[in-house]
Scaffold this motif. Structure first.
Motif, PDB file in Angstrom:
ATOM      1  N   LEU A 299     -40.237   8.568 -25.691  1.00 45.04           N
ATOM      2  CA  LEU A 299     -39.607   8.427 -26.994  1.00 45.04           C
ATOM      3  C   LEU A 299     -39.981   7.103 -27.652  1.00 45.04           C
ATOM      4  O   LEU A 299     -40.167   7.037 -28.877  1.00 45.04           O
ATOM      5  CB  LEU A 299     -38.085   8.535 -26.852  1.00 45.04           C
ATOM      6  CG  LEU A 299     -37.347   9.116 -28.062  1.00 45.04           C
ATOM      7  CD1 LEU A 299     -37.774  10.547 -28.318  1.00 45.04           C
ATOM      8  CD2 LEU A 299     -35.848   9.039 -27.850  1.00 45.04           C
ATOM      9  N   ASN A 300     -40.109   6.063 -26.865  1.00 44.46           N
ATOM     10  CA  ASN A 300     -40.443   4.749 -27.412  1.00 44.46           C
ATOM     11  C   ASN A 300     -41.789   4.748 -28.126  1.00 44.46           C
ATOM     12  O   ASN A 300     -41.951   4.131 -29.179  1.00 44.46           O
ATOM     13  CB  ASN A 300     -40.431   3.689 -26.307  1.00 44.46           C
ATOM     14  CG  ASN A 300     -39.018   3.366 -25.833  1.00 44.46           C
ATOM     15  OD1 ASN A 300     -38.051   3.643 -26.532  1.00 44.46           O
ATOM     16  ND2 ASN A 300     -38.903   2.800 -24.645  1.00 44.46           N
ATOM     17  N   ILE A 301     -42.766   5.447 -27.555  1.00 46.55           N
ATOM     18  CA  ILE A 301     -44.083   5.538 -28.196  1.00 46.55           C
ATOM     19  C   ILE A 301     -43.960   6.260 -29.537  1.00 46.55           C
ATOM     20  O   ILE A 301     -44.552   5.845 -30.546  1.00 46.55           O
ATOM     21  CB  ILE A 301     -45.095   6.262 -27.290  1.00 46.55           C
ATOM     22  CG1 ILE A 301     -45.446   5.404 -26.075  1.00 46.55           C
ATOM     23  CG2 ILE A 301     -46.355   6.641 -28.073  1.00 46.55           C
ATOM     24  CD1 ILE A 301     -46.362   4.244 -26.340  1.00 46.55           C
ATOM     25  N   ALA A 302     -43.174   7.338 -29.562  1.00 44.41           N
ATOM     26  CA  ALA A 302     -42.981   8.066 -30.823  1.00 44.41           C
ATOM     27  C   ALA A 302     -42.308   7.181 -31.867  1.00 44.41           C
ATOM     28  O   ALA A 302     -42.703   7.177 -33.037  1.00 44.41           O
ATOM     29  CB  ALA A 302     -42.161   9.327 -30.573  1.00 44.41           C
ATOM     30  N   LEU A 303     -41.311   6.426 -31.433  1.00 42.61           N
ATOM     31  CA  LEU A 303     -40.612   5.540 -32.368  1.00 42.61           C
ATOM     32  C   LEU A 303     -41.547   4.458 -32.908  1.00 42.61           C
ATOM     33  O   LEU A 303     -41.478   4.104 -34.090  1.00 42.61           O
ATOM     34  CB  LEU A 303     -39.407   4.901 -31.677  1.00 42.61           C
ATOM     35  CG  LEU A 303     -38.216   5.841 -31.426  1.00 42.61           C
ATOM     36  CD1 LEU A 303     -37.207   5.195 -30.491  1.00 42.61           C
ATOM     37  CD2 LEU A 303     -37.549   6.227 -32.742  1.00 42.61           C
ATOM     38  N   LYS A 304     -42.439   3.942 -32.064  1.00 44.56           N
ATOM     39  CA  LYS A 304     -43.414   2.943 -32.517  1.00 44.56           C
ATOM     40  C   LYS A 304     -44.382   3.560 -33.523  1.00 44.56           C
ATOM     41  O   LYS A 304     -44.792   2.907 -34.492  1.00 44.56           O
ATOM     42  CB  LYS A 304     -44.167   2.366 -31.329  1.00 44.56           C
ATOM     43  CG  LYS A 304     -43.340   1.414 -30.474  1.00 44.56           C
ATOM     44  CD  LYS A 304     -44.155   0.865 -29.308  1.00 44.56           C
ATOM     45  CE  LYS A 304     -43.307  -0.087 -28.464  1.00 44.56           C
ATOM     46  NZ  LYS A 304     -44.058  -0.635 -27.301  1.00 44.56           N
ATOM     47  N   ALA A 305     -44.748   4.824 -33.287  1.00 46.55           N
ATOM     48  CA  ALA A 305     -45.632   5.511 -34.238  1.00 46.55           C
ATOM     49  C   ALA A 305     -44.948   5.665 -35.587  1.00 46.55           C
ATOM     50  O   ALA A 305     -45.556   5.428 -36.642  1.00 46.55           O
ATOM     51  CB  ALA A 305     -46.034   6.879 -33.677  1.00 46.55           C
ATOM     52  N   PHE A 306     -43.673   6.039 -35.566  1.00 50.06           N
ATOM     53  CA  PHE A 306     -42.917   6.169 -36.812  1.00 50.06           C
ATOM     54  C   PHE A 306     -42.883   4.833 -37.545  1.00 50.06           C
ATOM     55  O   PHE A 306     -43.112   4.759 -38.757  1.00 50.06           O
ATOM     56  CB  PHE A 306     -41.486   6.626 -36.515  1.00 50.06           C
ATOM     57  CG  PHE A 306     -41.327   8.101 -36.282  1.00 50.06           C
ATOM     58  CD1 PHE A 306     -42.280   8.847 -35.614  1.00 50.06           C
ATOM     59  CD2 PHE A 306     -40.200   8.771 -36.736  1.00 50.06           C
ATOM     60  CE1 PHE A 306     -42.131  10.210 -35.393  1.00 50.06           C
ATOM     61  CE2 PHE A 306     -40.025  10.126 -36.534  1.00 50.06           C
ATOM     62  CZ  PHE A 306     -40.994  10.844 -35.851  1.00 50.06           C
TER      63      PHE A 306
END
Length: 413
Positions: free
Chosen positions: A336-343
């Motif tokens: 989830l952290n990677i997705a949040l960084k992408a956002f």
């Protein structure tokens, strides 16, 4: 970065292909059209230069884009489903692009259907965007052909831009997600991803790592059929038994009376004759204790029906469908952290909320591939009022690429 016109072209082509799934089918996939669509996707992947592409006998499409970095990166997957909901027709879909939407109502040509900002407040956030609807006679199929178009467009970008750094990327397209069978024969080993993301969400910013726990009740009502002219004191009509069962269900625990974190049960199928009637009810809750309470309620209703029809019989069986992926995803915060960084990198405000439903990722997470769900752009799924935003689809494609790149960068030694 993204070829917007190609993205839209893909999507329009995909939604015109009928891939409606069938809950009462005994085959897998449940409809042959899904296999035909899968073959088209395989051909397209190969035409893009992807070497490792396979359509297996169960109808799953798998593909791999090799890593182009010289350090270890966990293989990451992106998944979307090929079927559309049987709730509305998915045949002869006629998509319409409403360019540069300037607010107000959107009138569809057929069926007297009007999309209003009052009913769809999201439209107020889409001023200046291109909106895609149908002509009002079918669903659109953005669920989940928007996700497929986004993944394919991201694949095309990676294949054309070897300078774009990423680890090994796994792609999968699945059948029959809409009828809860999307990963029944999914080959986790063949797929090969350590973590994955389903592109199967709604509006811009949706990021979901929590979903309903889900079961279904399969109920058979057995009556006694007698010629109606001589039936007094003998006939037990199973249709009436099933009808009473549905009537006795708590009206405060139905989809139409619940929201947010409230669970429900929902009748999805009823068929039969006087002697035997079959009923299917899906049961949903974020909380396992509430799920059990809803199921206990169905058994209590069963007893009430038998009090009214003592000569009848009722077989009630609970079948597990999927569980809340949050239990597992909490153990792998990096996904989830990677997705949040992408956002964050793309300037997208994340909208974290639980899914009042499920995705292929719900079950895959418990099969060993932690898989949260990301927005794909569709609104009003399973409805003739379904529409999607081209800008949102474009952003979803950028999210795929940014996640792929971030996994590589985050693992760089």
């Amino acid at each position: 970065m993204i070829d917007r016109e190609r993205l839209v072209e893909r999507f329009l082509n995909y939604v015109k292909v009928k891939t409606t799934s069938d809950e009462e089918s005994n085959t897998f996939p449940s409809t042959p059209e899904q296999i035909e669509f899968a073959k088209k996707l395989v051909e397209e992947l190969k035409a893009l230069g992807v070497k490792d592409v396979e359509l297996d006998k169960a109808g799953y499409v798998y593909a791999t884009i090799p890593s182009n970095v010289d350090w270890d990166v966990p293989p990451i997957g992106f998944i979307a489903h090929m079927d559309t909901s049987p709730a509305e027709s998915g045949e002869n879909v006629n998509p319409i692009i409403h360019k540069n939407y300037q607010g107000g109502n959107i009138e569809l040509p057929n069926g007297g259907i009007v999309l209003t900002p009052e009913e769809n407040p999201i439209l107020n956030k889409l001023i200046g965007d291109d909106i895609i609807t149908t002509d009002g006679t079918t669903l659109l199929g953005a669920d989940d052909k928007a996700g497929i178009a986004e993944i394919m467009t991201a694949v095309e970008y990676m294949m054309k831009h070897p300078e774009f750094k990423h680890g090994e990327i796994k792609i999968a397209f699945t059948p029959d997600e809409e009828i809860g069978k999307g990963v029944d024969y999914f080959d986790v080993k063949k797929f090969g991803a350590k973590f994955a993301y389903t592109m199967d969400g709604g509006p811009l910013g949706e990021l979901e790592d929590e979903n309903f726990n889900a079961d279904k009740a399969e109920i058979i009502f057995k009556g006694i059929n007698v010629h109606p002219g001589y039936a007094k004191g003998k006939l037990v009509n199973s249709i009436r038994m099933a009808s009473l069962f549905v009537t006795l269900m708590n009206e405060n625990t139905l989809p139409e009376t619940t929201e947010k974190r409230e669970g429900y049960y929902h009748t999805t199928i009823i068929n039969g004759m006087e002697n035997e009637t079959r009923l299917q009810i899906i049961i949903r809750s974020f909380d396992m204790d509430e799920l059990k309470a809803l199921e206990d309620d169905l058994f209590k209703i069963k007893e009430k029906v038998l009090e009214k029809f003592p000569k009848g019989e009722i077989d009630l069986k609970i079948v597990e469908q999927y569980r809340n992926m949050k239990y597992i995803l909490d153990e792998h915060p990096e996904v989830l952290n990677i997705a949040l960084k992408a956002f964050e990198k793309l300037g997208i405000e994340p909208e974290r909320k639980p899914i009042r439903g499920g995705t292929d990722g719900s079950r895959l997470t418990f099969m060993g591939v932690p898989t949260p769900n990301i927005f794909a752009g569709g609104i009003n799924f399973h409805s003739k009022k379904e529409f999607t935003s081209v800008n949102t689809m474009e952003k979803a494609t950028e999210v795929i690429l940014t996640i792929a790149n971030l996994w590589a960068e985050e693992n760089k030694k």
